[in-house]
Design a protein around this motif. Structure first.
Motif, short mmCIF file in Angstrom:
data_model
loop_
_atom_site.label_atom_id
_atom_site.label_comp_id
_atom_site.label_asym_id
_atom_site.label_seq_id
_atom_site.Cartn_x
_atom_site.Cartn_y
_atom_site.Cartn_z
N GLU A 65 0.81 -1.30 0.03
CA GLU A 65 -0.04 -0.05 -0.05
C GLU A 65 0.72 1.31 0.00
O GLU A 65 0.51 2.29 -0.74
N ILE A 66 1.98 1.20 0.79
CA ILE A 66 2.69 2.31 0.58
C ILE A 66 3.70 2.73 -0.94
O ILE A 66 3.30 3.75 -1.16
N GLU A 67 3.73 1.66 -1.25
CA GLU A 67 4.20 1.82 -2.70
C GLU A 67 3.46 2.10 -3.78
O GLU A 67 3.49 2.99 -4.87
N LYS A 68 1.89 1.69 -3.51
CA LYS A 68 1.03 1.92 -4.36
C LYS A 68 0.52 3.48 -4.22
O LYS A 68 0.34 4.03 -5.28
N GLU A 69 0.59 3.73 -3.02
CA GLU A 69 0.40 5.42 -2.73
C GLU A 69 1.07 6.13 -3.24
O GLU A 69 0.92 7.22 -3.70
N GLY A 70 2.49 5.97 -2.93
CA GLY A 70 3.65 6.70 -3.40
C GLY A 70 3.94 7.74 -3.05
O GLY A 70 5.19 8.32 -3.32
N SER A 71 3.57 8.44 -1.77
CA SER A 71 3.96 9.54 -1.25
C SER A 71 5.04 9.61 0.10
O SER A 71 5.65 10.51 0.28
N PHE A 72 5.08 8.36 0.17
CA PHE A 72 6.30 7.97 1.43
C PHE A 72 7.06 6.95 0.99
O PHE A 72 6.86 6.13 0.11
N MET A 73 8.17 6.99 1.71
CA MET A 73 9.32 5.85 1.67
C MET A 73 9.59 5.35 2.97
O MET A 73 9.23 6.03 4.02
N VAL A 74 9.71 3.93 3.01
CA VAL A 74 10.06 3.41 4.34
C VAL A 74 11.55 3.73 4.77
O VAL A 74 12.44 3.43 4.02
N ASN A 75 11.63 4.32 5.89
CA ASN A 75 12.71 4.80 6.64
C ASN A 75 13.39 3.58 7.26
O ASN A 75 14.62 3.56 7.24
N SER A 76 12.54 3.06 8.25
CA SER A 76 13.07 1.81 8.94
C SER A 76 11.81 1.02 9.40
O SER A 76 10.75 1.51 9.26
N TYR A 77 12.17 -0.28 9.78
CA TYR A 77 11.04 -1.28 10.01
C TYR A 77 11.71 -2.12 11.04
O TYR A 77 12.66 -2.56 10.81
N GLU A 78 10.60 -2.42 12.38
CA GLU A 78 11.04 -3.37 13.25
C GLU A 78 9.72 -4.09 13.32
O GLU A 78 8.83 -3.72 13.36
N THR A 79 10.21 -5.34 14.08
CA THR A 79 9.15 -5.99 14.64
C THR A 79 9.51 -6.67 15.98
O THR A 79 10.55 -7.04 16.28
N TYR A 80 8.60 -6.39 16.74
CA TYR A 80 8.64 -6.87 18.38
C TYR A 80 7.86 -7.80 18.69
O TYR A 80 6.78 -7.82 18.35
N GLU A 81 8.07 -8.65 19.66
CA GLU A 81 7.14 -9.65 20.47
C GLU A 81 6.87 -8.88 21.57
O GLU A 81 8.04 -8.60 22.62
N VAL A 82 5.69 -8.97 22.08
CA VAL A 82 5.03 -8.55 23.25
C VAL A 82 4.32 -9.43 23.92
O VAL A 82 3.28 -9.89 23.51
N ASP A 83 4.48 -9.99 25.41
CA ASP A 83 3.78 -10.90 26.28
C ASP A 83 2.37 -10.15 26.24
O ASP A 83 2.15 -8.93 26.39
N TRP A 84 1.40 -10.95 26.38
CA TRP A 84 -0.18 -10.49 26.69
C TRP A 84 -0.26 -9.62 27.83
O TRP A 84 -0.94 -8.72 28.01
N ASP A 85 0.74 -10.11 28.70
CA ASP A 85 0.63 -9.11 30.14
C ASP A 85 1.82 -8.61 30.29
O ASP A 85 1.94 -8.13 31.47
N ASP A 86 2.54 -8.22 29.25
CA ASP A 86 3.82 -7.32 29.44
C ASP A 86 3.61 -5.97 30.10
O ASP A 86 2.56 -5.25 29.68
N GLY A 87 4.06 -5.69 31.01
CA GLY A 87 4.28 -4.17 31.63
C GLY A 87 3.26 -4.30 32.78
O GLY A 87 3.23 -3.27 33.56
N MET A 88 2.55 -5.44 32.98
CA MET A 88 1.48 -5.32 34.02
C MET A 88 2.24 -5.69 35.41
O MET A 88 1.61 -5.26 36.34
N GLU A 89 3.47 -5.85 35.33
CA GLU A 89 3.93 -5.94 36.69
C GLU A 89 4.20 -4.29 37.40
O GLU A 89 4.57 -4.48 38.53
#
Length: 383
Positions: A286-310
């Motif tokens: 969709e980013i390439e199709k729309e054409g107004s933006f370029m990807v600068n950086s990209y990250e994937t993170y895993e987060v526990d369902w109860d992360d941060g609740m402690e």
């Protein structure tokens, strides 16, 4: 039938089931975007030959509670730190636009503004390069970010966390010719969903995300940056557990109530969550199709369902009993989705539903640690 704009809002106030008291996972996700945000601020301040004197910044899908103004505080800190590092004069005026749907609890944000401005003044005292504390303007901009919200070329930086996985509407094509739900016994995409359901959800996401990009392309200056985070998935398979199992368990809880005659089965069949967890490939198309933006950086993170609740200071229920992980997760989900479920099923089943859901989540977590997948993407507006 009520629309998403009317029914989608986080639980208001500061009570036991409020979003303000149950948004620890979202706070964790915001912390994961800090590095991308700091890098984006550095690029914006370095890219101009002359120092920026006035800077427009939008937080889209800001919601309410402590997370909303935390985002702004961290952006101000990044601007101060970067300006000091570059030995530049900091922008004299920062205009922060807090955006969410019309039903958002903006009053909760406004009530926190005095302490926010106090914190900004304290931050300012650590630097000698600008007059940010007295020239930081915060305003609310209610409306859907799947359309225009701001004047042309008025924004330097756009931030959005845990919001763009919400669709503008329930996808079309989820009923048969008699008006019966096709995604039987489910609230969202599932292993049992017919292909037409998967296709309808993808089509709605593509339409919405394209509209989001087109709207921002008009509102942002050339070279402006966006940092966006989504609930998403690593796999190309939209039925993978990491992106939809929280909905699967919620549907299971409702179906136990159907079996006991407490909820009508057709009511479950006719509810479809206005939600989509994309993979990076779908975003990139969709980013390439729309054409107004370029990807600068990209990250994937895993987060526990109860992360941060402690981090929660009061981890007991109303009876003073220590809450289980399942109960804590159920409270975070309830704070987010209760408004939609309540408008469809009625408020009278909510307590029972989320008690059942908590037990199912607790059983699930005892067997496996399914994680949320969070995608963080930085985009730069083409010159």
């Amino acid at each position: 039938m009520e629309t998403v704009v009317e029914t989608l809002h986080m639980n208001k106030g500061a009570g036991e089931t409020s979003y303000a008291m149950n948004s620890f996972v979202q706070r964790k996700i915001i912390s994961l975007t800090n590095q991308a945000t700091e890098k984006a601020i550095m690029e914006i301040l370095c890219s101009k030959r002359r120092p920026i004197t006035k800077m427009g910044i939008a937080d889209l899908g800001c919601s309410s509670g402590p997370n909303a103004l935390r985002v702004i505080s961290e952006i101000v800190e990044a601007i101060n730190a970067t300006s000091s590092l570059l030995n530049h004069q900091a922008p004299k005026e920062l205009m922060f636009y807090m955006n969410d749907l019309f039903t958002n609890d903006f009053n909760n944000i406004f009530a926190s503004l005095p302490s926010f401005h106090k914190k900004i003044r304290q931050q300012k005292s650590n630097y000698n390069n600008g007059n940010i504390g007295s020239n930081c303007f915060v305003s609310a901009v209610p409306g859907s970010f799947y359309g225009r919200l701001f004047p042309t070329k008025s924004l330097h930086f756009v931030h959005s966390s845990s919001s763009l996985h919400w669709l503008s509407q329930v996808p079309c094509g989820l009923e048969d010719e008699r008006g019966r739900g096709l995604n039987k016994g489910k609230l969202y995409i599932s292993k049992s969903s017919p292909n037409c359901v998967l296709e309808a959800y993808l089509q709605q996401f593509q339409n919405d995300f394209s509209q989001f990009l087109e709207s921002r392309s008009q509102e942002m200056i050339n070279g402006g940056l966006m940092v966006l985070s989504f609930m998403g998935r690593k796999s190309k398979d939209p039925t993978s557990a990491n992106c939809c199992y929280q909905w699967e368990l919620l549907a299971n809880a409702l179906m136990t109530m159907v079996s006991e005659g407490l909820v009508k089965e057709e009511d479950v069949d006719s509810f479809n969550a206005p939600y989509y967890a994309p993979c990076f490939e779908e975003l990139k198309i969709e980013i390439e199709k729309e054409g107004s933006f370029m990807v600068n950086s990209y990250e994937t993170y895993e987060v526990d369902w109860d992360d941060g609740m402690e981090l929660q200071s009061d981890d007991n229920d109303l009876l003073g009993r220590k809450m289980s992980s399942g109960e804590r997760v159920a409270k975070t989900i309830r704070a987010v989705v209760e408004s939609m479920l309540e408008s469809h099923f009625g408020s009278h089943i909510m307590d029972d539903l989320f008690q059942r859901y908590a037990k199912l989540v607790e059983d699930h977590l005892s067997k496996t640690r399914t994680k949320y997948i969070n995608l963080v993407i930085s985009l730069v507006k083409r010159q």
